[in-house]
Design a protein around this motif. Structure first.
Motif, short mmCIF file in Angstrom:
data_model
loop_
_atom_site.label_atom_id
_atom_site.label_comp_id
_atom_site.label_asym_id
_atom_site.label_seq_id
_atom_site.Cartn_x
_atom_site.Cartn_y
_atom_site.Cartn_z
N TYR A 1 0.86 -1.19 0.00
CA TYR A 1 0.00 0.00 0.00
C TYR A 1 0.89 1.24 0.00
CZ TYR A 1 -3.62 3.35 1.37
OH TYR A 1 -4.48 4.42 1.41
N ALA A 2 0.95 1.92 -1.14
CA ALA A 2 1.76 3.13 -1.27
C ALA A 2 1.07 4.07 -2.27
CB ALA A 2 3.17 2.79 -1.73
N PRO A 3 -0.10 4.57 -1.92
CA PRO A 3 -0.88 5.36 -2.90
C PRO A 3 -0.25 6.69 -3.27
CG PRO A 3 -1.88 5.50 -0.73
CD PRO A 3 -0.80 4.46 -0.63
N GLY A 4 0.73 7.16 -2.47
CA GLY A 4 1.32 8.46 -2.74
C GLY A 4 2.64 8.42 -3.45
N CYS A 5 3.14 7.23 -3.80
CA CYS A 5 4.45 7.20 -4.45
C CYS A 5 4.53 6.03 -5.43
CB CYS A 5 5.57 7.13 -3.42
SG CYS A 5 5.39 5.86 -2.17
N VAL A 6 5.61 6.03 -6.20
CA VAL A 6 5.77 5.14 -7.34
C VAL A 6 6.65 3.95 -6.97
CG1 VAL A 6 6.70 5.01 -9.71
CG2 VAL A 6 5.48 7.06 -8.94
N LEU A 7 6.39 2.79 -7.57
CA LEU A 7 7.29 1.65 -7.53
C LEU A 7 8.09 1.67 -8.82
CD1 LEU A 7 5.37 0.81 -5.23
CD2 LEU A 7 5.48 -1.53 -6.08
N ALA A 8 9.43 1.69 -8.70
CA ALA A 8 10.28 1.84 -9.88
C ALA A 8 11.31 0.72 -9.94
CB ALA A 8 10.98 3.19 -9.87
N SER A 9 11.64 0.28 -11.15
CA SER A 9 12.62 -0.79 -11.34
C SER A 9 13.52 -0.48 -12.52
CB SER A 9 11.92 -2.13 -11.55
OG SER A 9 12.87 -3.13 -11.90
N ASN A 10 14.83 -0.66 -12.32
CA ASN A 10 15.80 -0.46 -13.40
C ASN A 10 16.21 -1.76 -14.09
OD1 ASN A 10 15.80 2.26 -12.93
ND2 ASN A 10 17.78 2.32 -11.91
N ALA A 11 15.56 -2.87 -13.75
CA ALA A 11 15.85 -4.13 -14.44
C ALA A 11 15.37 -4.01 -15.89
CB ALA A 11 15.17 -5.30 -13.74
N PRO A 12 16.14 -4.52 -16.85
CA PRO A 12 15.82 -4.26 -18.26
C PRO A 12 14.78 -5.20 -18.88
CG PRO A 12 17.91 -5.41 -18.08
CD PRO A 12 17.47 -5.13 -16.68
N GLY A 13 14.49 -6.34 -18.27
CA GLY A 13 13.63 -7.32 -18.91
C GLY A 13 12.15 -6.98 -18.86
N SER A 14 11.38 -7.77 -19.57
CA SER A 14 9.92 -7.57 -19.58
C SER A 14 9.31 -7.85 -18.21
CB SER A 14 9.27 -8.48 -20.63
OG SER A 14 9.56 -9.85 -20.35
N ASP A 15 10.05 -8.58 -17.34
CA ASP A 15 9.59 -8.84 -15.98
C ASP A 15 10.35 -7.96 -14.99
OD1 ASP A 15 12.06 -10.02 -16.21
OD2 ASP A 15 11.50 -11.88 -15.20
N SER A 16 10.68 -6.75 -15.42
CA SER A 16 11.33 -5.79 -14.52
C SER A 16 10.53 -5.64 -13.23
CB SER A 16 11.44 -4.43 -15.23
OG SER A 16 12.09 -3.48 -14.43
N ILE A 17 9.21 -5.63 -13.36
CA ILE A 17 8.30 -5.74 -12.21
C ILE A 17 7.53 -7.04 -12.41
CG2 ILE A 17 6.33 -4.71 -11.00
CD1 ILE A 17 7.32 -1.98 -11.95
N TYR A 18 7.68 -7.95 -11.44
CA TYR A 18 7.10 -9.29 -11.57
C TYR A 18 5.96 -9.43 -10.56
CZ TYR A 18 6.81 -14.41 -11.71
OH TYR A 18 6.39 -15.70 -11.84
N PHE A 19 4.77 -9.67 -11.10
CA PHE A 19 3.55 -9.73 -10.29
C PHE A 19 2.98 -11.14 -10.40
CE2 PHE A 19 -1.11 -9.09 -9.96
CZ PHE A 19 -1.17 -8.48 -8.73
N ASN A 20 2.83 -11.81 -9.25
CA ASN A 20 2.40 -13.20 -9.31
C ASN A 20 1.68 -13.57 -8.02
OD1 ASN A 20 2.08 -15.91 -9.86
ND2 ASN A 20 4.15 -16.45 -9.22
#
Length: 521
Positions: free
Chosen positions: A190-209
């Motif tokens: 829960y972080a409605p006021g800020c961003v989740l950021a990732s510098n990983a280059p792949g299509s799964d830079s952010i992995y949701f499962n």
């Protein structure tokens, strides 16, 4: 004589009265004008086409340069001057690919960072591309000044990365592209006021499962993309929880750009100010280094640690500390250096307290106060050529707050990265499905409850929270003020809950800045 004059007049009269061939003569004269005007229009149209091509090339080159500058500085951790050099090279290459090569075919291309002209000359993030082409004159040369045989065509483009918000979670990735953000299991973020950021280059830079994973954030930004198992992530923009869906409060998500490491300067604080030899007043000494009851640590201020001419309170710990179940470790304000690879394991309770605090139990959770600030610094210890910092694992309770002043202002936990033969080396496991603390270097595990304020920074390691699969063994990490997590990899897994909202008050915590590249001029 009179007859001759009369004959001449008659001949002239016949000439002037004869209209045969008049149309041809008029057409010949007008055709010359028409053809000339058509040629001039064609030439001017060609100038317009070249001007359009040059402008498109300048804009594309400026955008490419700004993107490369941001990528080099944000994802590759290149020096800023080197990042500018890479940006200039990228812009020059794109201009060449679009048909405008410097010093060839009457072209002149200059690339500047920062710009040499215009409204952004002081913006080091901006890349300026200027293109000139001298186009030969043809028909237009008849109307040009003497000696003018070419027409100069000019185009200019300026692009830069601009801040559009702040992140409270940033995965820096490593040189091999490993890392990223993992959101899985029964976790809740829960972080409605800020961003989740990732510098990983792949299509799964952010992995949701995870069908029970709940995520509510301002937005997502990644260098690569977001994957849900083997498919693209699904989103809503309602800012309300929905199973198996990422809920954005300020979407849509952004991809293709890296985020700066905001804490890079913290890595050099100790370069010229390392703590001195341990003294009895600052050395941790407990049987087996176990804390089984209440123990208060009081940093000292002396010549042992001087930073930029000022002495700061510090405490040195040379072997790993275990706060056992039932034990309480109370930390008075200062910087706690865990030396030579020493770590901290908390099954009991650890909390920050004011310098004058005399009780043996932690205070109740209250408002943010500058009187209770602590920083935990985990420094490397070496075995041969491999040097690794200690780990921090919490399965009990932690109530900690970063200082609001001093060298480590806003920094709650800093862990040095691993080195091998003096070269930085990743500790990322590559296993993004395990929620176990054994795969993380800074971790909140099963049964833990934490109230934290400040930044947690482990640039080449994994920061995470995870329970063991049952609601009674969940981990909970919440922010008293603003909490930021910046690691090589960041995980929210298992039965875990992470809550932070820095929108209204980042306080003394420096937050990662979210940037987008825009064409400015």
């Amino acid at each position: 004589m009179a007859q001759t004059v009369q004959n001449t007049r008659a001949a002239l009269a016949r000439v002037f009265s004869d209209r045969r061939g008049a149309t041809a003569a008029a057409f010949g004269i007008m055709a010359t004008v028409v053809v000339g005007m058509a040629g001039l229009a064609t030439e001017a149209g060609r100038w317009y086409d070249i001007r359009r091509d040059a402008q498109n090339a300048a804009d594309a080159a400026a955008l490419a340069g700004a993107v490369r500058l941001q990528y080099a500085y944000g994802a590759l951790n290149s020096s800023f001057s080197n990042s500018q050099t890479q940006g200039i090279a990228a812009a020059t290459d794109v201009a060449t690919r679009n048909g405008f090569t410097n010093a060839t075919s009457s072209n002149t291309v200059t690339v500047n960072s920062p710009p040499a002209t215009g409204s952004y000359t002081g913006n080091n993030r901006a890349v300026e591309v200027r293109i000139w082409r001298n186009q030969p004159r043809f028909i237009s040369g008849l109307f040009a000044a003497a000696g003018s045989t070419t027409q100069e065509i000019y185009a200019r483009g300026v692009a830069a990365s601009q801040v559009i918000g702040s992140a409270c979670v940033l995965a820096l990735s490593d040189a091999t592209g490993q890392g990223g953000i993992t959101l899985s299991g029964n976790s809740s973020t829960y972080a409605p006021g800020c961003v989740l950021a990732s510098n990983a280059p792949g299509s799964d830079s952010i992995y949701f499962n995870g069908n029970s994973t709940n995520v509510i954030v301002s937005n997502l930004q990644s260098l690569g993309g977001c994957m849900n198992n083997n498919s693209a992530c699904s989103y809503n923009q309602t800012c309300t929880a929905a199973s198996n869906t990422i809920s954005l409060c300020n979407g849509p998500p952004v991809s293709g750009i890296a985020t700066d490491d905001p804490y890079l300067a913290y890595q050099s604080i100790l370069s010229n100010s390392s703590p001195s030899a341990i003294t009895s007043s600052t050395s941790f000494s407990q049987p087996g280094n176990n804390v089984n009851s209440a123990l208060t640590l009081s940093p000292v201020t002396d010549s042992g640690w001087v930073y930029q001419g000022t002495q700061y309170p510090y405490y040195l710990i040379t072997t790993s500390v275990n706060v056992k179940n039932g034990g309480t470790l109370l930390l008075k304000p200062g910087t706690y250096f865990f030396m030579n690879g020493a770590g901290l394991d908390v099954s009991g309770t650890v909390c920050a307290v004011p310098a004058s605090y005399a009780l043996t139990t932690c205070p109740s959770v209250g408002s943010i106060s500058s009187t209770v600030g602590v920083t935990l610094v985990f420094l490397r210890g070496c075995s041969g050529q491999t040097c690794t910092a200690g780990t921090m694992s919490v399965s009990g309770t932690a109530q900690l707050q970063a200082p609001t002043t001093g060298p480590y202002r806003g920094m709650l936990i800093y862990r040095e990265g691993k080195t091998v033969n003096g070269v930085a080396s990743t500790e990322l496991s590559g296993n993004r499905t395990s929620g176990s603390c054994s795969n993380m270097q800074v971790c909140w595990g099963a049964n833990s409850t934490s109230r934290l304020t400040g930044a947690i920074y482990a640039p080449l390691a994994t920061i995470g929270a995870g329970g063991n699969g049952t609601s009674t063994s969940a981990s909970s990490v919440s922010a008293q003020g603003c909490l930021t997590l910046v690691g090589g990899e960041v995980r929210m897994q298992g039965v875990s809950s992470v809550t932070t909202n820095c929108e209204s008050n980042f306080g003394s915590t420096i937050a990662p800045q979210i940037r987008v590249v825009r064409l400015l001029e």
